[in-house]
Write a protein that holds these residues in place. Structure first.
Motif, PDB file in Angstrom:
ATOM      1  N   PHE A  58       0.916  -1.303  -0.035  1.00 37.10           N
ATOM      2  CA  PHE A  58      -0.085   0.036   0.025  1.00 37.10           C
ATOM      3  C   PHE A  58       0.797   1.261   0.190  1.00 37.10           C
ATOM      4  O   PHE A  58       0.585   2.168  -0.750  1.00 37.10           O
ATOM      5  CB  PHE A  58      -0.913   0.010   1.107  1.00 37.10           C
ATOM      6  CG  PHE A  58      -1.769   1.176   1.397  1.00 37.10           C
ATOM      7  CD1 PHE A  58      -3.063   1.544   0.708  1.00 37.10           C
ATOM      8  CD2 PHE A  58      -1.304   2.384   2.016  1.00 37.10           C
ATOM      9  CE1 PHE A  58      -3.718   2.654   0.798  1.00 37.10           C
ATOM     10  CE2 PHE A  58      -1.995   3.524   2.117  1.00 37.10           C
ATOM     11  CZ  PHE A  58      -3.073   3.680   1.468  1.00 37.10           C
TER      12      PHE A  58
ATOM     13  N   SER B  88       1.109   4.152  -2.894  1.00 39.82           N
ATOM     14  CA  SER B  88       0.842   5.338  -2.433  1.00 39.82           C
ATOM     15  C   SER B  88       1.695   6.544  -2.557  1.00 39.82           C
ATOM     16  O   SER B  88       1.629   7.619  -3.088  1.00 39.82           O
ATOM     17  CB  SER B  88       0.530   5.571  -0.859  1.00 39.82           C
ATOM     18  OG  SER B  88      -0.026   6.779  -0.331  1.00 39.82           O
ATOM     19  N   ASP B  89       3.039   5.925  -2.358  1.00 39.27           N
ATOM     20  CA  ASP B  89       4.369   7.012  -2.663  1.00 39.27           C
ATOM     21  C   ASP B  89       4.245   7.339  -4.033  1.00 39.27           C
ATOM     22  O   ASP B  89       4.265   8.558  -4.573  1.00 39.27           O
ATOM     23  CB  ASP B  89       5.435   6.337  -2.271  1.00 39.27           C
ATOM     24  CG  ASP B  89       5.469   6.335  -0.847  1.00 39.27           C
ATOM     25  OD1 ASP B  89       5.225   6.903  -0.115  1.00 39.27           O
ATOM     26  OD2 ASP B  89       6.596   5.511   0.043  1.00 39.27           O
TER      27      ASP B  89
ATOM     28  N   ASN C  74       1.496   9.410  -4.988  1.00 40.64           N
ATOM     29  CA  ASN C  74       1.992  11.040  -4.703  1.00 40.64           C
ATOM     30  C   ASN C  74       2.739  11.669  -5.575  1.00 40.64           C
ATOM     31  O   ASN C  74       2.550  12.766  -6.176  1.00 40.64           O
ATOM     32  CB  ASN C  74       2.784  10.924  -3.406  1.00 40.64           C
ATOM     33  CG  ASN C  74       2.839  12.323  -2.933  1.00 40.64           C
ATOM     34  OD1 ASN C  74       2.227  13.220  -2.895  1.00 40.64           O
ATOM     35  ND2 ASN C  74       4.351  12.668  -2.597  1.00 40.64           N
TER      36      ASN C  74
ATOM     37  N   TRP D 256      -9.299   2.822  -5.643  1.00 37.70           N
ATOM     38  CA  TRP D 256      -7.995   3.277  -4.841  1.00 37.70           C
ATOM     39  C   TRP D 256      -8.610   3.657  -3.576  1.00 37.70           C
ATOM     40  O   TRP D 256      -7.999   3.501  -2.527  1.00 37.70           O
ATOM     41  CB  TRP D 256      -7.477   4.304  -5.905  1.00 37.70           C
ATOM     42  CG  TRP D 256      -6.285   4.996  -4.946  1.00 37.70           C
ATOM     43  CD1 TRP D 256      -6.298   6.192  -4.621  1.00 37.70           C
ATOM     44  CD2 TRP D 256      -5.197   4.493  -4.382  1.00 37.70           C
ATOM     45  NE1 TRP D 256      -5.257   6.557  -3.756  1.00 37.70           N
ATOM     46  CE2 TRP D 256      -4.529   5.575  -3.508  1.00 37.70           C
ATOM     47  CE3 TRP D 256      -4.548   3.197  -4.089  1.00 37.70           C
ATOM     48  CZ2 TRP D 256      -3.198   5.346  -2.856  1.00 37.70           C
ATOM     49  CZ3 TRP D 256      -3.350   2.882  -3.445  1.00 37.70           C
ATOM     50  CH2 TRP D 256      -2.744   3.876  -2.840  1.00 37.70           C
TER      51      TRP D 256
ATOM     52  N   ILE E 295      -7.917   2.646   0.376  1.00 35.83           N
ATOM     53  CA  ILE E 295      -7.104   3.487   1.445  1.00 35.83           C
ATOM     54  C   ILE E 295      -8.452   3.495   2.691  1.00 35.83           C
ATOM     55  O   ILE E 295      -7.857   3.353   3.858  1.00 35.83           O
ATOM     56  CB  ILE E 295      -7.513   4.982   0.992  1.00 35.83           C
ATOM     57  CG1 ILE E 295      -6.595   5.333  -0.064  1.00 35.83           C
ATOM     58  CG2 ILE E 295      -7.417   5.984   2.280  1.00 35.83           C
ATOM     59  CD1 ILE E 295      -6.618   6.909  -0.555  1.00 35.83           C
TER      60      ILE E 295
ATOM     61  N   ARG F   2      -6.869   0.153   4.285  1.00 37.90           N
ATOM     62  CA  ARG F   2      -5.910   0.812   5.221  1.00 37.90           C
ATOM     63  C   ARG F   2      -6.307   1.021   6.326  1.00 37.90           C
ATOM     64  O   ARG F   2      -5.721   0.731   7.390  1.00 37.90           O
ATOM     65  CB  ARG F   2      -4.992   1.682   4.440  1.00 37.90           C
ATOM     66  CG  ARG F   2      -3.609   2.139   5.398  1.00 37.90           C
ATOM     67  CD  ARG F   2      -2.649   1.195   5.726  1.00 37.90           C
ATOM     68  NE  ARG F   2      -1.714   1.766   6.569  1.00 37.90           N
ATOM     69  CZ  ARG F   2      -1.042   1.022   7.398  1.00 37.90           C
ATOM     70  NH1 ARG F   2      -1.349  -0.265   7.737  1.00 37.90           N
ATOM     71  NH2 ARG F   2      -0.154   1.867   8.260  1.00 37.90           N
TER      72      ARG F   2
ATOM     73  N   THR G  76      -7.801   8.705   7.685  1.00 36.08           N
ATOM     74  CA  THR G  76      -6.994   9.000   6.479  1.00 36.08           C
ATOM     75  C   THR G  76      -7.917   9.724   5.693  1.00 36.08           C
ATOM     76  O   THR G  76      -8.826   9.558   5.459  1.00 36.08           O
ATOM     77  CB  THR G  76      -6.160   7.883   5.564  1.00 36.08           C
ATOM     78  OG1 THR G  76      -7.289   7.030   5.063  1.00 36.08           O
ATOM     79  CG2 THR G  76      -5.665   7.162   6.740  1.00 36.08           C
TER      80      THR G  76
ATOM     81  N   ASP H  65      -7.876  11.459   1.466  1.00 31.26           N
ATOM     82  CA  ASP H  65      -7.316  11.303  -0.183  1.00 31.26           C
ATOM     83  C   ASP H  65      -6.875  12.943  -0.349  1.00 31.26           C
ATOM     84  O   ASP H  65      -7.265  13.739   0.257  1.00 31.26           O
ATOM     85  CB  ASP H  65      -8.271  10.776  -1.067  1.00 31.26           C
ATOM     86  CG  ASP H  65      -9.645  11.428  -1.151  1.00 31.26           C
ATOM     87  OD1 ASP H  65      -9.715  12.635  -0.952  1.00 31.26           O
ATOM     88  OD2 ASP H  65     -10.742  10.794  -1.312  1.00 31.26           O
TER      89      ASP H  65
END
Length: 985
Positions: A800, A804-805, A808, A830, A834, A837, A846, A848
């Motif tokens: 994940f 995610s990185d 970004n 997606w 999240i 997670r 969290t 987005d």
């Protein structure tokens, strides 16, 4: 580490590490070895007390500090809020750290009633009175345990956190963050920490101890390297080259910079990076002739890529040489007035706690006076100003300065140094002057610079010919590899001047047939068919088939920029520069932006700037243009400038633009600048971490291109992974020019680290990572199935965060737009991942990117409505608590925010109580709760508060008597209550 016991491999690593330190002058006393007996922070304090008595024996007249006297010392230590404040204490009185104002108890052999204690000696790095000790497994009052603390004169200046080889070095970094969050490095003895080191057996990094927990930034954690910039990872080599004595002492002394910047958020202490240290040492060696058998001093140049911190390197070099015997003065030369002013400010900020003065000069008369002054120091001035002074001196047959032992450090040495002025300066000071150039883009034969013929009939047309040999090199590729600057995402936009390269081929054929009707048509077709797109573009430009008409081109460029502004600027958090050729085009672009913004019913804070030149300059804008520029600028800044006014005219306007543009876009503050339109200004020497995009509508070549592009490559954090360059003319020609520049100043071409992945490549990597994520959890709704399986949960977590990185990174591209097919996943899916997670981590909130955007828009709206204090507090909360995953999904956002404010309020109340010695915390809490702005001078329960004050335990020792202390408390209470109630109620 925490208070968990070490396993066998960790113990062995620590034992071996300490044994290696002992080979390089570090003492390892048993009483500081927590593996043999209990060692606490108090143990370190007791040891420091002994060191204070040893260092200050003469000052103490042979009588050691009593308990009461040492309590005074610790009271002052308790007022040191963080590492930055500690750095200033350690730098007092020419690098001899001091604690003053200690009153001695009565003793028949004591004659001094008040004394100042020396706690650190920066200059004594090879023994002398300095001591070097290693403490291990140091327990703290909060239940944490430091792995290794390196003590210099008993002070805990270097902290080392170790991890097993199978652990990530990031875990050690996170450990320091947790320590800081637990209060281990604030308002206590450990606040003296100046450097943190994280290490495993295969990797070591270091960083300056942050000022606050929010200042921990992985982007500013560095490896040590050798002189050739080869990274040193083997822990034994790290000790041999970096943690040995005297190097470790120098790192927290000579190679530490205190930045006393204007803005509080920018004030900090910094540690030099290895290439900066080697450059300084190389210049020092050249200046004293240590680097050659004949011991002859000589000049030279340093090639450190743009953005790698040349200002700090050059300042420290100037500082070293100005404080060494044998030199009359160090003169720092810049080539433009704005750099003169900014460099002077930077140098003064760096020199605030150094034993030298930094003088900037406003006139040649003042410059002459400063240079003639016998006092050592640094003078910052322009090449132009110094050349004028020399002309005046020569006219008057005045050679009084010519034999002085001056050292000249030339900033941006690739620019005007090839002109007559630098030749004139070098000739006047030829007897004893030493010249050192700093540049990120030295001039080589390939630059084809015209140059000048000197008196020896030598052609001076490269940086080496002008200054001497290269003393140290640090290229853009090396800097990107080390993470010290960012790479570039370079885009080449066709704004509609041609539909395709096939159309250009047809237009070229048609033109050739018109000019020469008898030519063989098939041969002509074959000629253009085999041409590459680059060759077609070059031919089209040559034949004027492809031309850029401002009447149509400028509106297209402006539309392209505005269409993508919010995403590219990340909702105006970052800003940009647009560079165009000639002043008239700057104004034309400015007017087109105004026009289109009105049509779109939008606003953007835009400024333009250019050199106003002299009154005979045909390119000078009309007075009405300057008046328009100043009027528009005042609309969002509130500052009015007047064309032609000496104090409030063009120069003052330009200085404000330069300073204001460093603050980021209007999303951070409505008075900030979003876009600056320039011709040539700000393309070299300008430094801003919050600039992420350069728009280019003009030709740039070699050193000029690298310099301009490098405005965007300053390291910032996760929201800025690269600098974006958008070119609007001749796509293939520009791409060739870019590659040529990179071959000269980096590794060049397709293999260069300088250019980040093309968008399509970045997306393909994202697709692969999303696919790997799906393999760990096929359906995000089934997250409960892995919640209790640690192995599967860890696999999912790793996949994940990798995805995610990369997500970004992809979202920062100019071309970013969600595409289900190329991403291999729908945006909704997606978001479900999240959510998975969140579920798999026991309900952590969290958000987005879209939610982040909305949150920041609402925060900015609060600020715009005059609620700037609340807006800042809310921004701090979401960045520290929500975005970092500290909020449970079981708690309401508003409730969490209120609880967070209450916690901060309680901390503030406790700090205030400790400072003034207020013991009745309940009464102080009730007083704060009942305090009202409508009656600001009335403090509820004031008598009860006063009665609970114990003057003896108060951290505030400024008032000698209790009555005076109570009076001052009465003055402080209303302002303090008003401030915390308005901020945290």
């Amino acid at each position: 580490m925490s208070n968990a016991p070490k396993d066998a491999s960790e113990k062995t690593y620590q034992e071996n590490f300490v044994a290696e330190l002992a080979k390089f002058k570090w003492q390892t006393p048993d009483f500081l070895n927590g593996n043999q007996q209990k060692v606490t922070v108090q143990s370190l304090i007791d040891n420091w007390r002994s060191e204070l008595n040893r260092l200050n024996n003469d000052q103490l007249e042979g009588i050691p500090l009593t308990d009461g006297e040492f309590a005074q010392v610790m009271s002052k230590v308790g007022q040191i809020s963080n590492s930055y404040e500690a750095a200033k204490v350690l730098a007092m009185e020419e690098g001899k750290g001091k604690i003053d104002g200690i009153y001695r108890d009565s003793h028949p052999q004591v004659t001094r009633k008040q004394i100042t204690l020396t706690i650190f000696k920066k200059a004594e790095v090879r023994g002398g009175e300095s001591s070097y000790q290693v403490a291990r497994e140091v327990e703290t009052p909060n239940g944490n345990r430091f792995d290794i603390v390196l003590l210099i004169n008993g002070l805990p200046l270097i902290n080392i956190e170790q991890k097993r080889t199978d652990k990530s070095i990031d875990e050690a970094f996170g450990q320091f963050q947790r320590y800081y969050r637990d209060g281990e490095y604030t308002n206590n003895f450990m606040a003296f920490s100046q450097m943190m080191v994280v290490t495993t057996e295969i990797e070591t990094r270091y960083f300056a101890t942050p000022k606050t927990v929010n200042d921990f930034n992985p982007a500013f954690v560095f490896h040590w390297s050798d002189r050739n910039n080869k990274r040193i990872n083997d822990w034994k080599k790290v000790i041999e080259h970096f943690l040995m004595i005297p190097m470790a002492h120098q790192m927290v002394g000579d190679y530490l910079v205190i930045d006393e910047a204007k803005e509080e958020e920018n004030r900090r202490h910094m540690l030099m990076r290895p290439y900066q240290v080697y450059a300084l040492q190389s210049i020092e060696g050249a200046a004293f002739g240590w680097d050659n058998d004949e011991k002859i001093p000589h000049g030279g140049f340093v090639w450190h890529t743009t953005g790698s911190g040349k200002t700090i390197t050059s300042f420290k070099t100037a500082l070293f040489l100005s404080t060494r015997a044998g030199f009359d003065k160090v003169i720092f030369l810049v080539d433009r007035r704005e750099l003169d002013s900014r460099t002077g400010e930077n140098f003064k900020a760096y020199a605030a706690y150094e034993p030298i003065d930094v003088d900037d000069t406003r006139s040649t008369h003042q410059l002459k006076k400063k240079l003639g002054n016998v006092k050592n120091g640094i003078v910052v001035t322009t090449t132009f100003k110094l050349n004028n002074l020399i002309d005046d001196l020569k006219k008057n047959q005045d050679y009084s300065l010519s034999e002085k032992r001056f050292v000249f450090i030339i900033d941006e040495a690739h620019r005007t140094t090839m002109g007559q002025m630098m030749g004139n300066i070098k000739d006047y000071f030829r007897k004893n002057g030493l010249f050192y150039g700093f540049t990120g883009t030295p001039l080589f034969d390939e630059n084809k610079v015209k140059g000048k013929i000197n008196k020896k009939s030598e052609l001076i047309n490269t940086t080496e010919k002008l200054f001497g040999p290269e003393l140290h090199q640090y290229t853009i590729d090396q800097a990107i590899s080390d993470g010290n600057v960012l790479g570039f995402h370079v885009d080449y936009i066709n704004t509609g001047e041609f539909k395709s390269y096939e159309d250009l081929r047809e237009e070229l054929q048609d033109k050739a047939l018109i000019e020469n009707p008898d030519v063989n048509k098939k041969e002509l077709e074959r000629k253009y068919a085999v041409m590459s797109e680059l060759d077609v573009e070059k031919e089209a430009a040559k034949q004027e088939v492809l031309i850029y008409q401002d009447e149509t081109h400028i509106p297209r460029v402006v539309t392209e920029i505005l269409e993508n502004w919010e995403s590219q600027s990340q909702n105006r958090e970052f800003n940009a520069i647009l560079t165009v050729a000639r002043k008239k085009r700057v104004i034309a672009y400015y007017k087109e932006f105004k026009k289109q913004l009105i049509e779109r019913d939008e606003s953007l804070n835009i400024a333009m700037t250019f050199s106003f030149g002299n009154e005979n300059d045909p390119e000078n804008p009309a007075p009405k243009e300057a008046a328009m520029m100043f009027k528009d600028y005042s609309q969002y800044t509130g500052i009015e400038y007047i064309a032609g006014d000496k104090k409030h005219g063009e120069d003052a306007y330009f200085e404000d633009v330069v300073e204001r543009a460093t603050r980021g876009g209007s999303g951070r503050n409505p008075k900030n600048i979003d876009l600056v339109i320039v011709a040539d200004q700000l393309l070299t020497g300008y430094d801003s971490k919050r600039l992420n995009t350069l728009y280019v509508d003009r030709p740039l070549m070699l050193q000029g291109l690298i310099q301009a592009y490098s405005r965007t490559n300053r390291v910032f954090g996760a929201t800025k992974e690269f600098g974006t360059i958008i070119n609007f003319q001749y796509p293939r020609i520009t791409e060739e020019i870019v590659n040529d520049a990179l071959k000269l100043y980096g590794s060049g071409g397709k293999s260069s680290r300088v250019i980040v992945d093309h968008y399509e490549v970045a997306v393909s990597k994202l697709k692969q990572l999303l696919g790997e994520l799906v393999l760990t959890l096929s359906k995000p709704s089934e997250w409960a199935e892995i919640k209790d399986d640690d192995d599967k949960k860890e696999e999912f977590k790793i996949a994940f965060f990798a995805a995610s990185d990369q997500m970004n990174l992809v979202q920062q591209y100019y071309e970013y737009q969600w595409n289900d097919e190329t991403f291999g996943m729908t945006e909704h899916t997606w978001l479900q991942y999240i959510g998975a997670r969140v579920g798999s981590t026991d309900g952590i909130q969290t958000v987005d990117e879209e939610t982040k955007r909305i949150i920041f828009e609402q925060i900015q709206e609060l600020s715009n409505m005059g609620e700037a204090v609340t807006a800042d507090l809310l921004r701090e909360f979401v960045e520290d608590e929500l975005f970092t995953g500290h909020l449970s999904s079981r708690i309401n956002f508003d409730e969490a925010f209120d609880n967070w404010k209450k916690e901060k309020l309680q901390v503030e109340i406790e700090k205030f109580a400790d400072y003034w010695g207020i013991q009745d915390m309940d009464t102080l809490n009730r007083s704060v709760n009942l305090y009202s702005d409508s009656q600001p001078e009335i403090i509820p329960y004031i008598e009860e508060i006063n009665n609970s004050v114990n003057h003896e335990i108060a951290l505030n020792k400024e008032n000698k008597g209790r009555l005076k202390h109570i009076i001052e408390l009465g003055k402080a209470l209303p302002n303090w209550m008003r401030e915390i109630k308005s901020r945290l109620s």
